[in-house]
Design an enzyme around this catalytic site. Structure first.
Site, PDB file in Angstrom:
ATOM      1  CE  LYS A 155      36.551  44.691  41.114  1.00  0.00           C
ATOM      2  NZ  LYS A 155      37.976  44.571  41.231  1.00  0.00           N
TER       3      LYS A 155
HETATM    4  C1  LIG Z   1      39.346  43.729  41.186  1.00  0.00           C
HETATM    5  C2  LIG Z   1      40.045  43.243  42.373  1.00  0.00           C
HETATM    6  C3  LIG Z   1      41.378  43.584  42.655  1.00  0.00           C
HETATM    7  C4  LIG Z   1      42.288  44.247  41.668  1.00  0.00           C
HETATM    8  O1  LIG Z   1      41.839  45.457  41.202  1.00  0.00           O
HETATM    9  P1  LIG Z   1      42.544  46.146  39.951  1.00  0.00           P
HETATM   10  O2  LIG Z   1      42.143  47.592  40.078  1.00  0.00           O
HETATM   11  O3  LIG Z   1      42.006  45.501  38.727  1.00  0.00           O
HETATM   12  O4  LIG Z   1      44.014  45.976  40.087  1.00  0.00           O
HETATM   13  C5  LIG Z   1      41.912  43.207  43.881  1.00  0.00           C
HETATM   14  N1  LIG Z   1      41.192  42.506  44.775  1.00  0.00           N
HETATM   15  C6  LIG Z   1      39.921  42.133  44.529  1.00  0.00           C
HETATM   16  C7  LIG Z   1      39.162  41.377  45.575  1.00  0.00           C
HETATM   17  C8  LIG Z   1      39.316  42.456  43.303  1.00  0.00           C
HETATM   18  O5  LIG Z   1      38.066  42.040  43.032  1.00  0.00           O
END
Ligand SMILES: *Cc1c(COP(=O)(O)O)cnc(C)c1O
Length: 402
Positions: free
Chosen positions: A199
């Site tokens: 991210k």
């Molecule tokens: C990555 C992601 C999540 C979950 O994030 P985590 O921190 O891994 O729990 C939720 N929604 C979307 C759209 C994502 O891409």
């Protein structure tokens, strides 16, 4: 280009690149390493002083007032459902083109997920489809900001207000993105962010839940640590006390000081990391411009894109091969592609839950899925790597044109 080179590698031609270019490389440097080492030396590893600094700095960076740092975006979305009181008998409308977390948390909270169709400009929920999915049991909309730009969130916020619904934003892709200058979290009752390794702001694993007032913030803090009184982590410091009280049946999803130390450095670098992503995305857009078999990502008017993903689409019927074969051919050229997302209702467990025929009521979700693919995009990607990926895409598109 020689005759041999123009033959796709998947058909026996020479791959453009021998060693596969990964979809993602993390951009943690010496400063992040030093911050982690310093935290380990401090003797305080779990939630503590750095977690508090990170929480404050993250809110300040976004211009938001309230929220709490957590161990993941999945936890943040789940706590949002619990703290907002969603549960048995409640329907929550969300997007099919998302990661499983957005839908699973609704189920885990005891509520019922309902899928509405998306619109193709942003890949987010279509407000008219959401309006059509509202029933007397609908309590909330969970809106996903897809790929790094905000969905039609102002319209969804108006709809939620008019119909008396709660609005939760899944901003996992949207750190750094704004709509008319306003960040995620400025529209809904709560917004969940992810600091997962890929991210835009990354602490390896981590998340954040912003909320509209101090009362909700206090509730999130309590529920994230066993219902323990908010300052409880201080009890081992010299100002702390052995006594604590539990006022809720809480969960365990706090962030740690090691993650927060990483996050503080990443926040300082946020502007340059976003600039690097934007530069790479613009280079792709330039390289691929004018190729009619491709529908390139566009930025909705008023939006600032965080370029979490660079996700073009193959135009329907433009190639002799389907998207799956196209991705396998891209991999054979030495480029690791990805796909965001296999729609929720295509997974076995969810297909069983929503029923086999649900795809027919989600035509734009299906259309996005038929053509979409994601190319490597991360702050450290080199210009020549962007060029090589673009060349691989163009080589295949030209070879397989209908
Ligand atoms: C990555 C992601 C999540 C979950 O994030 P985590 O921190 O891994 O729990 C939720 N929604 C979307 C759209 C994502 O891409």
């Amino acid at each position: 280009m020689t005759e041999k080179n123009s033959l796709p590698a998947i058909e026996g031609g020479t791959p453009l690149r021998a060693e596969r270019l990964p979809f993602f490389r993390p951009s943690h440097g010496e400063e992040e390493i030093a911050a982690v080492v310093e935290t380990l030396r401090s003797g305080w590893l779990t939630i503590g002083p750095r977690s508090q600094s990170f929480r404050t700095a993250f809110l300040a960076e976004l211009g938001l007032e309230h929220g709490w740092a957590l161990n993941s975006c999945t936890s943040a979305l789940f706590l949002a459902c619990k703290v907002l009181g969603l549960g048995s008998g409640d329907e929550v409308i969300t997007s099919p083109n998302t990661f499983a977390a957005s839908v699973n948390v609704i189920h885990h909270a005891g509520a019922t997920p309902v899928l509405a169709d998306i619109e193709l400009e942003t890949g987010g929920l279509d407000p008219d489809s959401v309006a059509a999915a509202i029933t007397p049991r609908t309590r909330a909309i969970l809106a996903v900001h897809y790929g790094g730009q905000l969905c039609r969130i102002e319209e969804l916020a108006t709809l939620a207000r008019e119909r008396g619904l709660l609005l939760i934003e899944d901003a996992a892709h949207a750190f750094g993105a704004t709509a008319k200058g306003r960040p995620p979290g400025a529209f809904g009752d709560m917004a969940a962010f992810s600091f997962y390794v890929t991210k835009n702001l990354s602490t390896g694993e981590g998340g954040f839940l912003s909320c509209r007032d101090a009362e909700l913030e206090n509730e999130i803090a309590l529920m994230s640590l066993h219902g323990m009184d908010q300052g409880a982590w201080k009890r081992y410091t010299d100002r702390g006390s052995w006594f604590y009280d539990l006022s809720r049946f809480g969960y365990k999803c706090n962030i740690t000081d090691v993650q927060s130390a990483l996050g503080l450095v990443q926040l300082k670098r946020a502007e340059s990391l976003l600039a690097a992503r934007t530069r790479a995305a613009e280079r792709y857009l330039g390289n691929l411009a004018g190729e009619t078999a491709l529908i390139l990502p566009t930025v909705r008017e008023g939006n600032l894109h965080s370029w979490h993903l660079f996700a073009p689409r193959l135009a329907d019927g433009a190639l002799r091969i389907d998207r799956d074969r196209f991705l396998n051919a891209l991999a054979a050229e030495g480029v690791a592609p990805s796909l965001h997302f296999i729609p929720i209702h295509h997974h076995s467990v969810h297909r069983e839950f929503f029923g086999d025929g649900i795809g027919e009521s989600l035509p734009r979700s299906e259309q996005l899925y038929r053509g979409c693919f994601s190319l490597p995009l991360f702050p450290g990607i080199l210009d020549e790597e962007v060029d090589l990926v673009s060349e691989a895409v163009l080589k295949l598109v030209r070879h397989y044109r209908s």
